[in-house]
Design a protein around this motif. Structure first.
Motif, PDB file in Angstrom:
ATOM      1  N   ARG A  34       0.824  -1.212   0.000  1.00 24.17           N
ATOM      2  CA  ARG A  34       0.000   0.000   0.000  1.00 24.17           C
ATOM      3  C   ARG A  34       0.859   1.264   0.000  1.00 24.17           C
ATOM      4  N   ASN A  35       1.788   1.386   0.919  1.00 21.05           N
ATOM      5  CA  ASN A  35       2.602   2.588   1.022  1.00 21.05           C
ATOM      6  C   ASN A  35       3.513   2.774  -0.181  1.00 21.05           C
ATOM      7  N   HIS A  36       4.022   1.674  -0.740  1.00 20.81           N
ATOM      8  CA  HIS A  36       4.861   1.770  -1.931  1.00 20.81           C
ATOM      9  C   HIS A  36       4.063   2.323  -3.106  1.00 20.81           C
ATOM     10  N   ILE A  37       2.831   1.852  -3.249  1.00 20.41           N
ATOM     11  CA  ILE A  37       1.986   2.308  -4.357  1.00 20.41           C
ATOM     12  C   ILE A  37       1.697   3.799  -4.232  1.00 20.41           C
ATOM     13  N   LEU A  38       1.314   4.232  -3.038  1.00 25.38           N
ATOM     14  CA  LEU A  38       0.988   5.644  -2.835  1.00 25.38           C
ATOM     15  C   LEU A  38       2.211   6.532  -3.060  1.00 25.38           C
ATOM     16  N   LEU A  68       1.247  -1.060 -12.884  1.00 32.71           N
ATOM     17  CA  LEU A  68       1.103  -1.980 -11.755  1.00 32.71           C
ATOM     18  C   LEU A  68       0.800  -3.377 -12.282  1.00 32.71           C
ATOM     19  N   VAL A  69       1.723  -4.295 -12.041  1.00 37.65           N
ATOM     20  CA  VAL A  69       1.569  -5.681 -12.487  1.00 37.65           C
ATOM     21  C   VAL A  69       1.292  -6.536 -11.259  1.00 37.65           C
ATOM     22  N   GLY A  70       0.108  -7.144 -11.221  1.00 43.91           N
ATOM     23  CA  GLY A  70      -0.259  -7.960 -10.062  1.00 43.91           C
ATOM     24  C   GLY A  70      -1.060  -9.169 -10.476  1.00 43.91           C
ATOM     25  N   GLU A  71      -0.859 -10.275  -9.785  1.00 34.38           N
ATOM     26  CA  GLU A  71      -1.574 -11.505 -10.112  1.00 34.38           C
ATOM     27  C   GLU A  71      -3.066 -11.344  -9.886  1.00 34.38           C
ATOM     28  N   THR A  72      -3.828 -12.123 -10.624  1.00 33.76           N
ATOM     29  CA  THR A  72      -5.274 -12.101 -10.472  1.00 33.76           C
ATOM     30  C   THR A  72      -5.662 -12.476  -9.041  1.00 33.76           C
ATOM     31  N   GLY A  73      -6.523 -11.668  -8.448  1.00 33.32           N
ATOM     32  CA  GLY A  73      -6.974 -11.924  -7.089  1.00 33.32           C
ATOM     33  C   GLY A  73      -6.166 -11.236  -6.018  1.00 33.32           C
ATOM     34  N   CYS A  74      -5.146 -10.444  -6.393  1.00 34.47           N
ATOM     35  CA  CYS A  74      -4.331  -9.783  -5.367  1.00 34.47           C
ATOM     36  C   CYS A  74      -5.045  -8.582  -4.758  1.00 34.47           C
ATOM     37  N   GLY A  75      -6.106  -8.083  -5.414  1.00 34.30           N
ATOM     38  CA  GLY A  75      -6.889  -6.999  -4.842  1.00 34.30           C
ATOM     39  C   GLY A  75      -6.687  -5.644  -5.488  1.00 34.30           C
ATOM     40  N   GLN A 104      -8.909  -2.529  -4.166  1.00 32.88           N
ATOM     41  CA  GLN A 104      -8.214  -1.867  -3.067  1.00 32.88           C
ATOM     42  C   GLN A 104      -7.501  -0.584  -3.470  1.00 32.88           C
ATOM     43  N   LEU A 105      -6.913  -0.559  -4.657  1.00 37.38           N
ATOM     44  CA  LEU A 105      -6.155   0.621  -5.067  1.00 37.38           C
ATOM     45  C   LEU A 105      -7.000   1.901  -5.058  1.00 37.38           C
ATOM     46  N   PRO A 106      -8.237   1.896  -5.607  1.00 33.39           N
ATOM     47  CA  PRO A 106      -9.047   3.121  -5.516  1.00 33.39           C
ATOM     48  C   PRO A 106      -9.313   3.554  -4.071  1.00 33.39           C
ATOM     49  N   SER A 134      -8.515  13.150 -10.656  1.00 34.72           N
ATOM     50  CA  SER A 134      -7.156  13.252 -10.112  1.00 34.72           C
ATOM     51  C   SER A 134      -6.319  12.043 -10.521  1.00 34.72           C
ATOM     52  N   VAL A 135      -6.956  10.872 -10.596  1.00 38.96           N
ATOM     53  CA  VAL A 135      -6.273   9.634 -10.985  1.00 38.96           C
ATOM     54  C   VAL A 135      -7.180   8.850 -11.932  1.00 38.96           C
ATOM     55  N   ILE A 136      -6.608   8.361 -13.007  1.00 35.60           N
ATOM     56  CA  ILE A 136      -7.291   7.443 -13.923  1.00 35.60           C
ATOM     57  C   ILE A 136      -6.589   6.095 -13.842  1.00 35.60           C
ATOM     58  N   MET A 137      -7.363   5.053 -13.658  1.00 35.26           N
ATOM     59  CA  MET A 137      -6.802   3.694 -13.600  1.00 35.26           C
ATOM     60  C   MET A 137      -7.375   2.874 -14.755  1.00 35.26           C
ATOM     61  N   LEU A 138      -6.492   2.403 -15.633  1.00 29.12           N
ATOM     62  CA  LEU A 138      -6.890   1.504 -16.718  1.00 29.12           C
ATOM     63  C   LEU A 138      -6.664   0.080 -16.241  1.00 29.12           C
ATOM     64  N   ASP A 139      -7.740  -0.651 -16.041  1.00 32.61           N
ATOM     65  CA  ASP A 139      -7.644  -2.009 -15.496  1.00 32.61           C
ATOM     66  C   ASP A 139      -7.701  -3.039 -16.622  1.00 32.61           C
ATOM     67  N   GLU A 140      -7.038  -4.166 -16.394  1.00 30.54           N
ATOM     68  CA  GLU A 140      -7.007  -5.291 -17.339  1.00 30.54           C
ATOM     69  C   GLU A 140      -6.510  -4.853 -18.716  1.00 30.54           C
ATOM     70  N   VAL A 141      -5.396  -4.153 -18.736  1.00 29.42           N
ATOM     71  CA  VAL A 141      -4.855  -3.637 -19.998  1.00 29.42           C
ATOM     72  C   VAL A 141      -4.334  -4.760 -20.893  1.00 29.42           C
TER      73      VAL A 141
END
Length: 369
Positions: free
Chosen positions: A54-58, A69-76, A80-82, A165-172
């Motif tokens: 969490r703190n690293h991402i922020l 952000l590269v994360g395995e399926t089911g990591c949240g 959680q990120l939003p 303020s932030v745009i997140m493109l998921d499942e790119v």
């Protein structure tokens, strides 16, 4: 982990505390989808693999304009990120966090889950926007899930996306046409809108190419990079894989036989089977429904899932099976990413070997204590 509160008598002076002496640490748990369902939502969030990052991402989002952000399926990462961004103050001043999903069912189910975790009504703090359905409030919505097409529509009215303020493109990693168009447009917007942050999230993606595409640093000084990469490791459940001994000629019938074999020989737990199109899904569902029920203790509850299915029918797969029944969901790739179906323990997936023979792989998700 289950905790039992210790209740005090009126004459006791000490404050309330949890009694953790009677903790269930038994390892031989039966196969279930989520062993933490008995925990409160906040405790479930802490147990997700992404929480330790969490703190690293922020920090990286604050330092860089683009985060891959590269994360395995089911990591949240999708849920959680939003919330991490909202808690860190990225919605101050009336700003919004926008998350794009490739499918409508993913946008609606993720928004529903995050609204539940935030303890708010859907459409209040957390909402979604899909074609023909806008469940948001311009005054109160801070986290907005939407399809990629809806964000492109918003760009027509506000080319600089000034309310975000932030745009997140998921499942790119799915790399459809809308995803590529959005990345090209957002690269131009980021050059003009320096305060806008972009997060590109995916389970499997060529992170180096994406980082280089969004990196506006033309020098060799690393401190001036505008994009970076973070990998989130960890899987919520151990996985076992089983393969058929011989190639399958008719993969639809092979999938049906595999589902019935799991149903007759494996402990209770829902089944998710993947096929390539709507016609094949309907055929497999009909075959399973026509088959006799071999077990007396519980029966098979078969449900289809594909993109053109009405929303009222799609929602059925997220409900628990009736008492005394095992749920079997036969789906297209609509359920492959961004969608979590409660209760699923067995996945039946089609693979292709070097000789183009179709093989059926069964994946068993083991519960963790």
């Amino acid at each position: 982990m289950n905790t039992r509160p210790r209740f005090l008598k009126p004459s006791d002076d000490g404050g309330w505390q949890e009694d953790k002496t009677d903790v269930d640490t038994e390892k031989n748990t039966t196969f279930i989808f989520n062993s933490n369902l008995s925990l409160v939502l906040e405790q479930q969030r802490v147990r997700l693999p992404i929480y330790k990052n969490r703190n690293h991402i922020l920090y990286l989002i604050k330092k860089y304009q683009v985060l891959v952000l590269v994360g395995e399926t089911g990591c949240g990462k999708s849920t959680q990120l939003p919330q991490y961004l909202l808690e860190a103050g990225w919605c101050d001043g009336g700003k919004i966090i926008g998350i794009t999903e490739p499918r409508r069912v993913a946008a609606t189910t993720l928004a529903t889950r995050v609204a539940e975790e935030k303890g708010s009504l859907l459409g209040d703090v957390v909402g979604y926007s899909i074609r023909f359905d806008d469940c948001t409030d311009p005054e109160t919505t801070k986290i907005k899930y939407m399809t990629e097409g809806m964000l492109m529509r918003e760009m027509m009215a506000d080319p600089l996306l000034r309310k975000y303020s932030v745009i997140m493109l998921d499942e790119v990693h799915e790399r459809n046409l809308n995803t590529d168009i959005l990345m090209g447009l957002l690269k131009k917007i980021l050059k003009k809108q320096k305060n806008l942050k972009l997060v590109i999230a995916s389970a499997t993606v060529d992170a180096e190419n994406l980082r280089n595409f969004f990196n506006f640093n033309t020098t060799r000084v690393g401190d001036k990079d505008t994009a970076t990469i973070l990998s989130v490791e960890g899987r919520l459940y151990p996985v076992e894989k089983f393969y058929v001994r011989e190639p399958v000629a008719d993969y639809v019938k092979g999938l049906v036989d595999t589902v019935m074999k799991i149903h007759t020989s494996e402990p209770l737990g829902d089944i998710l089977g993947f096929l390539t199109g709507q016609d094949e899904v309907d055929t497999a569902v009909s075959l399973l429904q026509d088959m006799g029920q071999p077990l007396e203790q519980f029966k098979l509850y078969v449900l289809p899932m594909y993109g053109s299915l009405p929303n009222s029918e799609q929602i059925k797969v997220f409900r628990h099976a009736p008492k005394g029944m095992r749920k079997a969901v036969i789906a297209t790739n609509i359920a492959e990413t961004s969608v979590t179906i409660p209760g699923v323990v067995y996945d039946s997936i089609l693979k292709q070997n070097m000789k183009s023979y179709l093989l059926i792989t069964v994946v068993k998700w083991n519960a963790v204590s």
